[in-house]
Design a protein around this motif. Sequence first.
Motif, mmCIF file in Angstrom:
data_model
loop_
_atom_site.group_PDB
_atom_site.id
_atom_site.type_symbol
_atom_site.label_atom_id
_atom_site.label_comp_id
_atom_site.label_asym_id
_atom_site.label_seq_id
_atom_site.Cartn_x
_atom_site.Cartn_y
_atom_site.Cartn_z
ATOM 1 N N ILE A 1 44.790 -38.883 -20.099
ATOM 2 C CA ILE A 1 44.113 -37.679 -19.601
ATOM 3 C C ILE A 1 44.825 -37.126 -18.369
ATOM 4 C CG2 ILE A 1 41.985 -36.835 -18.533
ATOM 5 C CD1 ILE A 1 40.499 -38.887 -20.378
ATOM 6 N N ALA A 2 45.229 -38.012 -17.473
ATOM 7 C CA ALA A 2 45.880 -37.574 -16.229
ATOM 8 C C ALA A 2 47.235 -36.938 -16.475
ATOM 9 C CB ALA A 2 46.018 -38.760 -15.285
ATOM 10 N N GLN A 3 47.960 -37.434 -17.481
ATOM 11 C CA GLN A 3 49.320 -36.962 -17.721
ATOM 12 C C GLN A 3 49.400 -35.857 -18.769
ATOM 13 O OE1 GLN A 3 52.188 -40.080 -18.448
ATOM 14 N NE2 GLN A 3 51.177 -41.493 -17.053
ATOM 15 N N LYS A 4 48.312 -35.617 -19.483
ATOM 16 C CA LYS A 4 48.324 -34.644 -20.569
ATOM 17 C C LYS A 4 48.666 -33.252 -20.055
ATOM 18 C CE LYS A 4 45.314 -32.590 -24.102
ATOM 19 N NZ LYS A 4 45.420 -31.210 -23.581
ATOM 20 N N GLY B 1 34.925 -33.892 -22.309
ATOM 21 C CA GLY B 1 35.438 -32.754 -21.561
ATOM 22 C C GLY B 1 36.941 -32.713 -21.403
ATOM 23 N N SER B 2 37.646 -33.636 -22.039
ATOM 24 C CA SER B 2 39.098 -33.735 -21.858
ATOM 25 C C SER B 2 39.907 -33.072 -22.968
ATOM 26 C CB SER B 2 39.517 -35.205 -21.793
ATOM 27 O OG SER B 2 39.375 -35.812 -23.069
ATOM 28 N N GLU B 3 39.233 -32.625 -24.024
ATOM 29 C CA GLU B 3 39.883 -32.059 -25.209
ATOM 30 C C GLU B 3 40.645 -33.118 -26.011
ATOM 31 O OE1 GLU B 3 42.242 -28.711 -24.053
ATOM 32 O OE2 GLU B 3 40.494 -27.459 -23.613
ATOM 33 N N ILE B 4 40.363 -34.390 -25.733
ATOM 34 C CA ILE B 4 40.895 -35.476 -26.558
ATOM 35 C C ILE B 4 39.763 -35.972 -27.435
ATOM 36 C CG2 ILE B 4 41.815 -37.834 -26.545
ATOM 37 C CD1 ILE B 4 43.194 -37.116 -23.896
ATOM 38 N N ASN B 5 40.001 -36.084 -28.745
ATOM 39 C CA ASN B 5 38.976 -36.513 -29.677
ATOM 40 C C ASN B 5 39.124 -37.997 -30.004
ATOM 41 O OD1 ASN B 5 37.653 -33.977 -30.021
ATOM 42 N ND2 ASN B 5 39.379 -33.311 -31.276
#
Length: 251
Positions: free
Chosen positions: A27-30, A55-59
Motif C-alpha cells: 500500500i505504501a509503495q503503490k 480504502g486502498s483500491e487493493i482487492n
Amino acid sequence: MRKNIVAGNWKMHKNQHETVALLQEIIAQKKTSTTEIIVAPTFVNLAKAVEITNGSEINVAAQNTHQAEGGAFTGEISAGMLTDIGVTTVILGHSERRAYFHETDALIANKVDTALKHNMRVIFCFGEELKDRQINNHFNVVEYQLRDGLFHLEKADWRNIVLAYEPVWAIGTGETASPDQAQEMHKFIRELVEKVYGFDIANELSILYGGSVKPDNAKEIFSKPDVDGGLIGGAALNANDFLAIVQGFEQ
C-alpha cells in the motif's frame, strides 16, 4: 474495454504479522495505476487483509472455496463465509488444487456455480502439463478444461469470470512460456470463448498469464494484445517485485 489485472497468489505463506507487514508495504509503495491489484492470502488472514486494504483500491481474494453452501465438511470454507467477511473474489481450479487435491473439471464447475450464486468474481485457472505440450496436445487440454469448467454458464455469468492460463510446466520451475507462446494460447482462448458466447463477451474478458512472471519479463509478456495481466506466485511475496510487475503495464 477489458481490465488489466495483476493478482498475487500467496499460497501457504505468511503468518498474520507477515501478512500485515507485506500489505502495508504494498500500500505504501503503490503508484497510481489503472491496473487492478488483487492479493490472495491464506484463509486465516483474509479478514485481516480486508481490514488492512480497506480504502486502498487493493482487492482481496480467497485461494479456494467449497462447492457446498455448508455442512459436515471438516476444514472447508464456504462462499457465504467468504462474502460475509468482505471477500468477493476467489481463485478456482489452480493447478495445485487439481494435482494435489485431485479436483476434477466437474468439481471445479460446481465450485464456480456456487461462487457465482454468491455474486463472487471467479479467477478460473487452467493449463496444460509439460507432456501435453510435448505431444502438441496443449490446445485440446485447454479447450476441454474450459468447456467442462465454464461453458455451461449463461452469458450474464461471464461478467464475473476472469481467466488465468497457467502452463503447469512454468509454475514455480523458473521456466516461462515465451511471450509469443503466451499470446498464441491467449488468442486461442479468446477465440474459443467468442465461438460460444460471442464477440462482446470474449473481447471484454480479462485473460491472465500465470507461470513464473517476474519484474524482468512482465513488460514483454503484458505487451501482447491478448494478455491482460498475471496471476503471480513467488514474486507476489515481495512488495518490490510485485509492484514492479504491476508497473509492467505502465512502462
